[in-house]
Motif scaffolding. Structure first.
Motif, PDB file in Angstrom:
ATOM      1  N   MET A   1       0.850  -1.184   0.000  1.00 45.43           N
ATOM      2  CA  MET A   1       0.000   0.000   0.000  1.00 45.43           C
ATOM      3  C   MET A   1       0.887   1.235   0.000  1.00 45.43           C
ATOM      4  SD  MET A   1      -3.085   1.300   0.292  1.00 45.43           S
ATOM      5  CE  MET A   1      -2.697   2.809  -0.572  1.00 45.43           C
ATOM      6  N   VAL A   2       0.646   2.147  -0.950  1.00 50.09           N
ATOM      7  CA  VAL A   2       1.400   3.395  -1.024  1.00 50.09           C
ATOM      8  C   VAL A   2       0.453   4.555  -0.744  1.00 50.09           C
ATOM      9  CG1 VAL A   2       2.694   4.966  -2.509  1.00 50.09           C
ATOM     10  CG2 VAL A   2       3.102   2.503  -2.644  1.00 50.09           C
ATOM     11  N   ALA A   3       0.789   5.375   0.231  1.00 52.08           N
ATOM     12  CA  ALA A   3       0.015   6.573   0.542  1.00 52.08           C
ATOM     13  C   ALA A   3       0.914   7.785   0.333  1.00 52.08           C
ATOM     14  CB  ALA A   3      -0.492   6.533   1.979  1.00 52.08           C
ATOM     15  N   ILE A   4       0.424   8.768  -0.424  1.00 55.03           N
ATOM     16  CA  ILE A   4       1.203   9.953  -0.795  1.00 55.03           C
ATOM     17  C   ILE A   4       0.511  11.189  -0.254  1.00 55.03           C
ATOM     18  CG2 ILE A   4       2.064  11.347  -2.713  1.00 55.03           C
ATOM     19  CD1 ILE A   4       2.185   8.800  -4.395  1.00 55.03           C
ATOM     20  N   ALA A   5       1.297  12.089   0.328  1.00 55.49           N
ATOM     21  CA  ALA A   5       0.774  13.361   0.828  1.00 55.49           C
ATOM     22  C   ALA A   5       1.504  14.510   0.159  1.00 55.49           C
ATOM     23  CB  ALA A   5       0.945  13.453   2.343  1.00 55.49           C
ATOM     24  N   CYS A   6       0.754  15.559  -0.210  1.00 63.25           N
ATOM     25  CA  CYS A   6       1.374  16.745  -0.779  1.00 63.25           C
ATOM     26  C   CYS A   6       0.440  17.928  -0.598  1.00 63.25           C
ATOM     27  CB  CYS A   6       1.710  16.563  -2.259  1.00 63.25           C
ATOM     28  SG  CYS A   6       0.292  16.205  -3.314  1.00 63.25           S
ATOM     29  N   SER A   7       0.991  19.108  -0.807  1.00 60.83           N
ATOM     30  CA  SER A   7       0.203  20.334  -0.705  1.00 60.83           C
ATOM     31  C   SER A   7       0.686  21.285  -1.796  1.00 60.83           C
ATOM     32  CB  SER A   7       0.345  20.945   0.702  1.00 60.83           C
ATOM     33  OG  SER A   7      -0.483  22.074   0.852  1.00 60.83           O
ATOM     34  N   SER A   8       1.140  22.461  -1.432  1.00 60.20           N
ATOM     35  CA  SER A   8       1.592  23.446  -2.423  1.00 60.20           C
ATOM     36  C   SER A   8       2.714  22.863  -3.283  1.00 60.20           C
ATOM     37  CB  SER A   8       2.094  24.708  -1.715  1.00 60.20           C
ATOM     38  OG  SER A   8       1.095  25.262  -0.901  1.00 60.20           O
ATOM     39  N   GLY A   9       2.588  23.029  -4.593  1.00 63.90           N
ATOM     40  CA  GLY A   9       3.566  22.468  -5.518  1.00 63.90           C
ATOM     41  C   GLY A   9       3.336  21.006  -5.821  1.00 63.90           C
ATOM     42  N   GLY A  10       2.260  20.441  -5.288  1.00 67.42           N
ATOM     43  CA  GLY A  10       2.043  19.007  -5.406  1.00 67.42           C
ATOM     44  C   GLY A  10       1.710  18.513  -6.794  1.00 67.42           C
ATOM     45  N   LEU A  11       1.126  19.365  -7.626  1.00 68.42           N
ATOM     46  CA  LEU A  11       0.743  18.909  -8.966  1.00 68.42           C
ATOM     47  C   LEU A  11       1.960  18.466  -9.758  1.00 68.42           C
ATOM     48  CD1 LEU A  11      -1.647  18.524 -10.868  1.00 68.42           C
ATOM     49  CD2 LEU A  11      -1.282  20.860 -11.687  1.00 68.42           C
ATOM     50  N   ARG A  12       3.004  19.277  -9.750  1.00 65.55           N
ATOM     51  CA  ARG A  12       4.228  18.908 -10.477  1.00 65.55           C
ATOM     52  C   ARG A  12       4.847  17.647  -9.890  1.00 65.55           C
ATOM     53  NH1 ARG A  12       9.808  19.689 -10.371  1.00 65.55           N
ATOM     54  NH2 ARG A  12       9.750  20.729  -8.337  1.00 65.55           N
ATOM     55  N   ALA A  13       4.838  17.546  -8.558  1.00 58.80           N
ATOM     56  CA  ALA A  13       5.429  16.382  -7.915  1.00 58.80           C
ATOM     57  C   ALA A  13       4.646  15.102  -8.230  1.00 58.80           C
ATOM     58  CB  ALA A  13       5.499  16.605  -6.405  1.00 58.80           C
ATOM     59  N   MET A  14       3.321  15.188  -8.180  1.00 63.34           N
ATOM     60  CA  MET A  14       2.504  14.018  -8.504  1.00 63.34           C
ATOM     61  C   MET A  14       2.713  13.594  -9.953  1.00 63.34           C
ATOM     62  SD  MET A  14      -1.114  14.532  -6.470  1.00 63.34           S
ATOM     63  CE  MET A  14      -1.433  16.199  -7.078  1.00 63.34           C
ATOM     64  N   ARG A  15       2.799  14.575 -10.833  1.00 62.81           N
ATOM     65  CA  ARG A  15       3.043  14.246 -12.234  1.00 62.81           C
ATOM     66  C   ARG A  15       4.374  13.519 -12.388  1.00 62.81           C
ATOM     67  NH1 ARG A  15       3.308  18.444 -17.440  1.00 62.81           N
ATOM     68  NH2 ARG A  15       3.818  16.839 -18.988  1.00 62.81           N
ATOM     69  N   GLY A  16       5.406  13.997 -11.702  1.00 63.52           N
ATOM     70  CA  GLY A  16       6.714  13.362 -11.812  1.00 63.52           C
ATOM     71  C   GLY A  16       6.709  11.918 -11.373  1.00 63.52           C
ATOM     72  N   ILE A  17       5.949  11.603 -10.343  1.00 57.41           N
ATOM     73  CA  ILE A  17       5.906  10.227  -9.846  1.00 57.41           C
ATOM     74  C   ILE A  17       5.004   9.356 -10.708  1.00 57.41           C
ATOM     75  CG2 ILE A  17       5.151   8.774  -7.916  1.00 57.41           C
ATOM     76  CD1 ILE A  17       6.100  10.993  -6.047  1.00 57.41           C
ATOM     77  N   LEU A  18       3.767   9.797 -10.910  1.00 51.36           N
ATOM     78  CA  LEU A  18       2.795   8.939 -11.590  1.00 51.36           C
ATOM     79  C   LEU A  18       3.161   8.687 -13.046  1.00 51.36           C
ATOM     80  CD1 LEU A  18      -0.551  10.364 -10.143  1.00 51.36           C
ATOM     81  CD2 LEU A  18       0.812   8.424  -9.339  1.00 51.36           C
ATOM     82  N   SER A  19       3.772   9.665 -13.704  1.00 48.77           N
ATOM     83  CA  SER A  19       4.130   9.478 -15.113  1.00 48.77           C
ATOM     84  C   SER A  19       5.237   8.451 -15.294  1.00 48.77           C
ATOM     85  CB  SER A  19       4.550  10.807 -15.735  1.00 48.77           C
ATOM     86  OG  SER A  19       5.737  11.302 -15.117  1.00 48.77           O
ATOM     87  N   ALA A  20       5.989   8.158 -14.229  1.00 42.70           N
ATOM     88  CA  ALA A  20       7.109   7.220 -14.331  1.00 42.70           C
ATOM     89  C   ALA A  20       6.750   5.810 -13.893  1.00 42.70           C
ATOM     90  CB  ALA A  20       8.288   7.727 -13.497  1.00 42.70           C
ATOM     91  N   LEU A  21       5.559   5.605 -13.360  1.00 41.55           N
ATOM     92  CA  LEU A  21       5.165   4.262 -12.934  1.00 41.55           C
ATOM     93  C   LEU A  21       4.463   3.539 -14.077  1.00 41.55           C
ATOM     94  CD1 LEU A  21       3.780   4.971  -9.342  1.00 41.55           C
ATOM     95  CD2 LEU A  21       5.996   3.975  -9.960  1.00 41.55           C
ATOM     96  N   PRO A  22       4.729   2.242 -14.258  1.00 35.79           N
ATOM     97  CA  PRO A  22       4.113   1.500 -15.361  1.00 35.79           C
ATOM     98  C   PRO A  22       2.667   1.131 -15.072  1.00 35.79           C
ATOM     99  CG  PRO A  22       5.465   0.036 -14.045  1.00 35.79           C
ATOM    100  CD  PRO A  22       5.677   1.417 -13.490  1.00 35.79           C
ATOM    101  N   ARG A  23       1.930   0.816 -16.111  1.00 39.25           N
ATOM    102  CA  ARG A  23       0.521   0.443 -15.986  1.00 39.25           C
ATOM    103  C   ARG A  23       0.336  -0.744 -15.052  1.00 39.25           C
ATOM    104  NH1 ARG A  23      -3.450   1.524 -19.544  1.00 39.25           N
ATOM    105  NH2 ARG A  23      -1.905   2.108 -21.117  1.00 39.25           N
TER     106      ARG A  23
END
Length: 203
Positions: free
Chosen positions: A1-23
């Motif tokens: 189980m992976v739980a991720i937390a973010c706030s300000s600036g989180g959109l760029r950070a989420m994009r960086g992580i999710l775009s690199a994970l495979p289907r």
């Protein structure tokens, strides 16, 4: 189980992580982001356009699904239950924020124990630091984004100072860390997309 937390600036950070994970990423992901109501409608579609993973706003009672990103709806809290479902509530703010990453992380620690990972990304404040301590105490792994790649370093810094993160990584190395935790290092290296950052990770 992976739980991720973010706030300000989180959109760029989420994009960086999710775009690199495979289907085929074999673990469910929950994201708790401090976001305004205006972001409610477009965030799932926006993130879904950057990743092969399924992305949607979580619904109360739905089951956790591998390869799926469950977003906490704006202005709600999210937790996991022992039955492997999601609990969405409309309680008061916790330490001035809603959703509360601490609440999410504590539930993940209680249910998944050593099979859990918490990721604290860019953001103001200290949300997630106490929950990260719970994850670590249960035998899970805590990853904090490093200050150099964080637009707002308060949240990951608090995770290091108060939650005692296991790994402090630049944003581009976090996806490979998550792959290693799910699959092991060799399998992760083989499964990562060509653009995914692989070198230099010591787990």
């Amino acid at each position: 189980m992976v739980a991720i937390a973010c706030s300000s600036g989180g959109l760029r950070a989420m994009r960086g992580i999710l775009s690199a994970l495979p289907r085929e990423y074999p673990v469910p992901i929950i994201i708790s982001q401090h976001r305004g109501d205006t972001q409610e409608s477009y965030l799932p579609a926006l993130l879904g356009g950057w990743t092969p993973l399924a992305v949607h706003d979580a619904q109360h009672g739905e089951r956790l699904t591998p390869g799926t990103v469950h977003l906490c709806p704006a202005g709600r809290h999210i937790q996991v239950t022992p039955a492997g479902t999601l609990r969405i509530t409309d309680g008061p703010r916790i330490n001035f924020v809603k959703p509360s990453a601490d609440l999410l992380f504590q539930s993940v620690a209680d249910v998944f124990g050593e099979r859990s990972a918490a990721v604290i990304l860019t953001g103001n404040g200290w949300d997630g630091s106490m929950g990260a301590r719970a994850i670590r105490g249960a035998g899970g792994v805590v990853i904090a984004q490093d200050e150099a790649t964080s637009d707002y370093p308060d949240m990951p810094r608090a995770a290091v100072d108060l939650g005692k993160a296991d790994l402090v990584l630049p944003l581009e190395r976090i996806p490979f860390a998550l792959m290693c935790l799910a699959l092991g290092t060799e399998a992760a290296a083989a499964a990562m997309p060509p653009s995914g950052a692989k070198p230099g990770l010591n787990l």
